[in-house]
Design a protein around this motif. Structure first.
Motif, short mmCIF file in Angstrom:
data_model
loop_
_atom_site.label_atom_id
_atom_site.label_comp_id
_atom_site.label_asym_id
_atom_site.label_seq_id
_atom_site.Cartn_x
_atom_site.Cartn_y
_atom_site.Cartn_z
N ASN A 575 0.88 -1.30 -0.18
CA ASN A 575 -0.25 0.49 0.47
C ASN A 575 0.90 1.66 0.14
OD1 ASN A 575 -2.37 -0.83 0.18
ND2 ASN A 575 -2.40 -1.66 2.24
N TYR A 576 2.15 0.76 -0.56
CA TYR A 576 3.16 2.25 -0.27
C TYR A 576 3.27 3.44 -0.93
CZ TYR A 576 7.34 5.24 -0.60
OH TYR A 576 8.10 5.98 -0.19
N GLU A 577 2.67 2.97 -2.56
CA GLU A 577 2.59 4.01 -2.94
C GLU A 577 0.68 5.30 -2.73
OE1 GLU A 577 4.00 5.72 -5.74
OE2 GLU A 577 5.42 4.02 -5.34
N GLN A 578 -0.07 3.85 -2.81
CA GLN A 578 -1.91 4.77 -2.44
C GLN A 578 -1.04 4.83 -0.68
OE1 GLN A 578 -4.61 4.88 -3.86
NE2 GLN A 578 -5.44 5.93 -2.07
N PHE A 579 -0.47 5.04 0.40
CA PHE A 579 -0.10 5.75 1.61
C PHE A 579 0.09 7.13 0.89
CE2 PHE A 579 3.18 7.34 3.88
CZ PHE A 579 2.90 7.14 4.98
N LEU A 580 1.20 7.56 -0.41
CA LEU A 580 1.76 8.46 -0.53
C LEU A 580 0.62 9.39 -0.09
CD1 LEU A 580 4.84 7.33 -2.64
CD2 LEU A 580 4.78 8.38 0.00
N VAL A 581 0.08 8.34 -1.95
CA VAL A 581 -1.36 10.10 -2.39
C VAL A 581 -1.68 10.03 -1.03
CG1 VAL A 581 -3.27 9.67 -3.57
CG2 VAL A 581 -1.58 8.51 -4.51
N THR A 582 -2.52 9.53 -0.54
CA THR A 582 -3.37 9.18 1.12
C THR A 582 -2.90 10.79 1.94
OG1 THR A 582 -4.43 7.74 0.74
CG2 THR A 582 -4.98 8.66 2.34
N ARG A 583 -1.63 10.25 2.03
CA ARG A 583 -1.00 11.68 2.92
C ARG A 583 -0.96 13.10 2.10
NH1 ARG A 583 4.61 12.97 6.01
NH2 ARG A 583 3.50 13.71 7.57
N ARG A 584 -0.35 13.08 1.02
CA ARG A 584 -0.61 13.94 0.60
C ARG A 584 -1.67 15.29 0.35
NH1 ARG A 584 1.79 10.93 -4.30
NH2 ARG A 584 4.24 11.45 -4.10
N LYS A 585 -2.57 14.05 -0.18
CA LYS A 585 -4.57 15.41 0.37
C LYS A 585 -3.87 15.30 1.55
CE LYS A 585 -8.91 14.36 -1.05
NZ LYS A 585 -9.91 13.38 -1.39
N ALA A 586 -3.59 14.77 2.37
CA ALA A 586 -4.07 14.84 3.97
C ALA A 586 -3.69 16.27 4.44
CB ALA A 586 -3.83 14.20 4.68
N MET A 587 -2.31 16.11 3.71
CA MET A 587 -0.90 17.45 3.74
C MET A 587 -1.35 18.75 3.35
SD MET A 587 2.91 15.32 3.10
CE MET A 587 4.00 16.68 3.69
N ALA A 588 -1.64 18.09 1.88
CA ALA A 588 -2.55 20.00 1.63
C ALA A 588 -4.19 19.94 1.81
CB ALA A 588 -2.89 19.99 -0.06
N GLU A 589 -4.51 19.58 2.58
CA GLU A 589 -5.81 19.63 2.90
C GLU A 589 -5.14 20.64 4.62
OE1 GLU A 589 -8.05 15.73 4.34
OE2 GLU A 589 -8.59 16.27 2.43
N LYS A 590 -4.17 19.81 5.03
CA LYS A 590 -3.84 20.60 6.45
C LYS A 590 -3.51 22.44 6.07
CE LYS A 590 -0.92 20.14 10.76
NZ LYS A 590 -2.14 19.47 11.53
N ILE A 591 -2.81 22.59 4.62
CA ILE A 591 -2.09 23.54 4.38
C ILE A 591 -3.08 24.71 4.46
CG2 ILE A 591 -0.67 24.91 2.88
CD1 ILE A 591 1.07 22.15 2.22
N LYS A 592 -3.97 23.91 3.54
CA LYS A 592 -4.92 25.04 3.11
C LYS A 592 -5.57 25.43 4.39
CE LYS A 592 -9.90 25.34 0.84
NZ LYS A 592 -11.01 23.71 0.27
N ALA A 593 -6.61 24.89 6.08
CA ALA A 593 -6.99 24.79 6.60
C ALA A 593 -5.61 26.65 7.40
CB ALA A 593 -7.23 23.84 7.63
N TYR A 594 -4.59 25.31 7.63
CA TYR A 594 -3.34 26.53 8.58
C TYR A 594 -3.93 27.53 7.41
CZ TYR A 594 1.76 28.10 7.94
OH TYR A 594 2.22 29.40 7.90
N TYR A 595 -3.84 27.85 5.99
CA TYR A 595 -3.70 29.05 5.43
C TYR A 595 -4.75 29.53 5.54
CZ TYR A 595 -3.53 33.41 1.79
OH TYR A 595 -3.85 33.97 1.13
#
Length: 598
Positions: A575-595
């Protein structure tokens, strides 16, 4: 029909030095400190003595300026290349002191041995050796007559051939009659053309920035205090990096120590914060842009020459006003309250360490914005929030990564003529729409570079939100950033290498977390599914193995704050590749909320 952009002429060293002495060629005291080693001065004198070429110097004539009474004053030549050589000639031939790279005023004395025709930097041994003339300056410049030098030398060295000594001394004094090339650039040329000519002429391929040209012009102006202003800029930037320089500055430049500039920067002597250590180019750009509402330094060079952009003439009134306005801008920049307040705003956005800031231009415009809004709006409560948002927005979008001067010019004009909240809203609507947050930002996180600006913003978000490090109960990401902690792989590097993954795959930023070193050592090369099982098990056994979290609720919260999945199966290798995809999306959501919380 082509126009000649510059003139090339050979001039006697004596003529060049007389121009320097009279001020026809302006050699700034601190255009750049004299960085040559004394041995290079020796070598220059040897080359002249031997009749070898010593290259060209390049000067750019100031435009003819209209004075207040309507008369015209012909501009001086500003030296833009060759300062080190001209300073070396002044030191060796005229005996003048130089300001060295440590900002100390020193004398460089060059000795000459008439018998061996060798030049050396004078030292105590040479001063005691009667075969050496310890200082060639008074001999070459005529302070001491040659026949007196010869007679004294022959008395000290009676076995020496008299004709030989006279012949060698004549050759030495003829150094001042040797020629040096002067390339004089036309006053009507714009900076871009001057830069192009400079690059083509300069065999070393050195590129002078527009800030260099501006600084040369400022430093050479004594009439409106440009020489002092140039020192203020140079000293502040040096002091910001080396606070211990303060004492040296106070002791060695008594004239500057009496100025208002010196008093306004004295706070730096006790300052060790390195979040924003500006170069002279940074300081000049911010002071200019915030006070002139222009972003192109070429315009500053024009204004400091007295350029009237409407009539295309040069006027003394404009020159004087421009120096005053720039001086005001420099004082605003170096003001302790302004500077510390601004760095506090940047830190409050989570950028707690200079290593998180990957765009100096974004930082420069943020300070420009702060100074401009502070001047125009006083204590408006929203200024801090606006500055934080603009800074982060410009990093996320790479606003100043290409054609920064054009963007500076556009943005400052908008800030000057529109309500800022309205301008910010328009920029956000254009550059931070759903497409950015849901696609562009996520794609930007698909990188193996830990220096990626968007990854740095993610870490800043974690710092601002006081997130704990991965598997940490009390140690925060902010703590680890400020103490230069270690960044580690969720899926261990060696584990992934054994699975055959390349560096660009296992070093994805979505696979990185801040993790305490002792925990990382314990994890070693274990498969993530294995150590995550143990992390959850210790919440049941209450016997910590990895970190000290012993609560399932706390562990899941820790994972969420690090944008990591809470299901153990997500840590399977398959699930490594899917892990990366999922985490990138979560990181982007965090950055948006932070901004939007800035």
């Amino acid at each position: 029909m082509s126009t000649q952009k510059y003139a090339v002429n050979q001039h006697l060293i004596s003529t060049l030095l007389s121009w320097v002495k009279s001020g026809d060629i302006a050699i700034p005291e601190i255009q750049r400190p004299f960085v040559w080693d004394a041995t290079k001065v020796r070598d220059l004198m040897d080359s002249l003595y031997q009749g070898y070429p010593v290259g060209y110097i390049i000067a750019w004539r100031n435009p003819t300026v209209k004075l207040k009474d309507g008369s015209l004053a012909e501009g001086k030549k500003i030296l833009i290349d060759g300062q080190q050589r001209v300073t070396a000639l002044r030191a060796a031939i005229l005996g003048l002191s130089v300001v060295n790279k440590d900002y100390k005023t020193v004398k460089i004395r060059i000795a000459f041995n008439p018998i061996t025709e060798r030049f050396e930097v004078t030292n105590p041994a040479i001063e005691k050796d009667k075969t050496w003339l310890a200082d060639i300056a008074p001999i070459i410049n005529g302070d001491i007559q040659t026949h007196r030098v010869a007679r004294a030398y022959l008395e000290s060295n009676p076995s020496t051939n008299e004709d030989l000594i006279f012949e060698r001394l004549d050759r030495l004094t003829d150094v001042i009659k040797k020629q040096i090339g002067l390339i004089e650039l036309d006053a009507d040329l714009d900076i871009e053309t001057v830069t192009e000519i400079f690059i083509r002429i300069n065999s070393k391929g050195v590129v002078l920035s527009q800030a260099d040209f501006a600084m040369s012009k400022i430093a050479a102006n004594e009439e409106f205090g440009g020489n002092t202003l140039r020192k203020a800029i140079d000293y502040f930037c040096h002091l910001a990096i080396a606070p211990e320089f303060y004492t040296h500055m106070a002791e060695n430049d008594a004239t500057f120590a009496k100025t208002d500039f010196f008093q306004k920067m004295s706070w730096l002597k006790n300052e060790n914060d390195d979040l924003y250590d500006p170069s002279y180019s940074d300081l000049l750009r911010v002071a200019f842009t915030s006070n002139f509402n222009r972003g192109r330094l070429a315009d500053l060079v024009g204004l400091l020459s007295g350029r009237n952009f409407e009539t295309r003439t040069y006027e003394k009134d404009i020159e004087e006003a421009s120096y005053q306005t720039l001086s005001d801008g420099v004082k605003e920049f170096i003001n302790e309250t302004h500077f510390k307040r601004f760095t506090m705003i940047i830190k409050s956005a989570g950028f707690v360490d200079s290593g998180l800031i990957r765009s100096q231009n974004a930082l420069n415009f943020a300070y420009t914005l702060y100074l401009k809004l502070k001047r125009d709006l006083g204590n408006e409560a929203k200024i801090e929030s606006w500055v934080r948002r603009w800074f982060v927005m410009s990093i996320l979008t790479g606003r100043y990564s290409g054609s920064p001067e054009s963007w500076f010019d556009y943005d400052i004009k908008q800030v000057a003529h529109r309500p800022f909240a309205e301008f910010l809203a328009d920029v956000e609507a254009a550059d931070l729409g759903d497409g950015f947050w849901e696609a562009g930002l996520i794609q930007s996180l698909n990188t193996s570079s830990t220096n990626s600006p968007v990854f740095k913003v993610f870490l800043a978000a974690q710092a601002r939100l006081a997130d704990q490090g991965f598997l940490s109960k009390d140690i925060t990401v902010r703590d680890m950033l400020t103490h230069h902690g270690d960044i580690h792989h969720v899926f261990p590097r060696n584990f992934l290498k054994k699975q055959g993954l390349t560096q660009t795959r296992y070093n994805q930023v979505a696979n990185f977390v801040y993790l305490q070193q002792e925990v990382n050592i314990k994890i070693g090369d274990k498969a993530p599914v294995e150590y995550m099982k143990i992390a959850f098990q210790q919440c049941e056994t209450k016997e910590p193995v990895y970190g000290v979290i012993t609560s399932t609720e706390q562990l899941k919260e820790n994972l969420k704050r690090n944008c990591l999945p809470t299901a153990i199966e997500d840590y399977e290798m398959d699930n490594y590749e899917q892990f990366l995809v999922t985490r990138r999306k979560a990181m982007a959501e965090k950055i948006k909320a932070y901004y939007y919380a800035l």
